[in-house]
Scaffold this active site. Structure first.
Site, short mmCIF file in Angstrom:
data_model
loop_
_atom_site.label_atom_id
_atom_site.label_comp_id
_atom_site.label_asym_id
_atom_site.label_seq_id
_atom_site.Cartn_x
_atom_site.Cartn_y
_atom_site.Cartn_z
N GLU A 36 -0.49 -17.98 -8.14
CA GLU A 36 0.53 -17.35 -9.01
C GLU A 36 1.85 -17.47 -8.98
OE1 GLU A 36 -0.50 -12.92 -9.47
OE2 GLU A 36 -2.52 -13.36 -9.50
N ASN A 69 -12.38 -2.16 -4.89
CA ASN A 69 -12.28 -2.44 -6.15
C ASN A 69 -13.29 -3.59 -6.47
OD1 ASN A 69 -11.40 -3.58 -8.71
ND2 ASN A 69 -10.06 -4.92 -7.69
N TYR A 102 0.89 -1.31 0.00
CA TYR A 102 0.00 -0.06 -0.06
C TYR A 102 0.69 1.23 0.15
CZ TYR A 102 -3.48 -3.24 1.23
OH TYR A 102 -4.61 -4.33 1.34
N CYS A 137 -6.03 -6.50 -6.89
CA CYS A 137 -5.88 -6.06 -5.57
C CYS A 137 -5.41 -7.10 -4.54
CB CYS A 137 -7.39 -5.52 -4.91
SG CYS A 137 -8.87 -6.64 -5.24
N HIS A 138 -5.44 -8.41 -5.14
CA HIS A 138 -4.95 -9.49 -4.17
C HIS A 138 -3.27 -9.45 -4.03
CE1 HIS A 138 -5.03 -11.41 -8.04
NE2 HIS A 138 -3.97 -11.96 -7.78
#
Length: 176
Positions: A161, A126, A98, A134-135
């Site tokens: 991922e 979002n 962030y 956003c993850h």
């Protein structure tokens, strides 16, 4: 006109919403802010945008990196739009914080600093989960912080991922 449909993902059922311009929403059922902003009048109908979104999700959940992005039409303030645009720049399999996003925005606007909490609020609202990733945003110490779809879902998306999730990760924070 607003069109909706569902997608059964390995992590639970997703509600998809699109207008004539692009995808406006992609929510996990039971997530915080579920269907927020979804107009009360919508049609459950397959459209080319929803079909492209399903194809993107099929690739993503099969472990492939999608080589396209369906048309997107996120609805939000100018500030939120800026934050979401930054999220789209986070590569598959990578994370950011962030604070790093806040620093990018501050620099763009010629400001000394920007509130990481304000950025966190925009990230949290979002409406197009997964595709606007956003993850991929974590706390300054690398901890998994708030995710509207739940921290377990966030961890599973990141693991899918190839983002290493430590066996003894930093504490998981839910205060964001």
């Amino acid at each position: 006109m607003l069109y909706t449909g569902y997608y059964q993902s390995p992590l639970g059922r997703l509600l998809l919403a699109a207008d004539e311009i692009g995808l406006t929403g992609l929510w996990f059922e039971r997530q915080r802010y579920f269907a927020q902003g979804l107009a009360p009048v919508h049609t459950d109908e397959e459209t080319p945008i929803l079909a492209q979104t399903r194809r993107w999700l099929n690739l993503y959940f099969s472990g492939s990196v999608p080589d396209f992005t369906p048309p997107l039409h996120p609805i939000g303030s100018d500030f939120r739009q800026e934050v979401w645009a930054l999220l789209l720049q986070i590569p598959y399999g990578k994370t950011t914080t962030y604070g790093a996003l806040a620093n990018q925005l501050a620099e763009k606007h010629g400001q000394r600093r920007m509130s990481a909490q304000a950025v966190g609020g925009a990230v949290g609202h979002n409406a197009i989960s997964i595709i606007i990733p956003c993850h991929r945003v974590v706390g300054a110490d690398g901890s998994l912080t708030g995710y509207a779809g739940g921290l377990d879902t966030k961890a599973r998306l990141l693991a899918g991922e190839g983002v290493p999730i430590a066996e003894n990760p930093p504490r998981i924070r839910s205060d964001m």
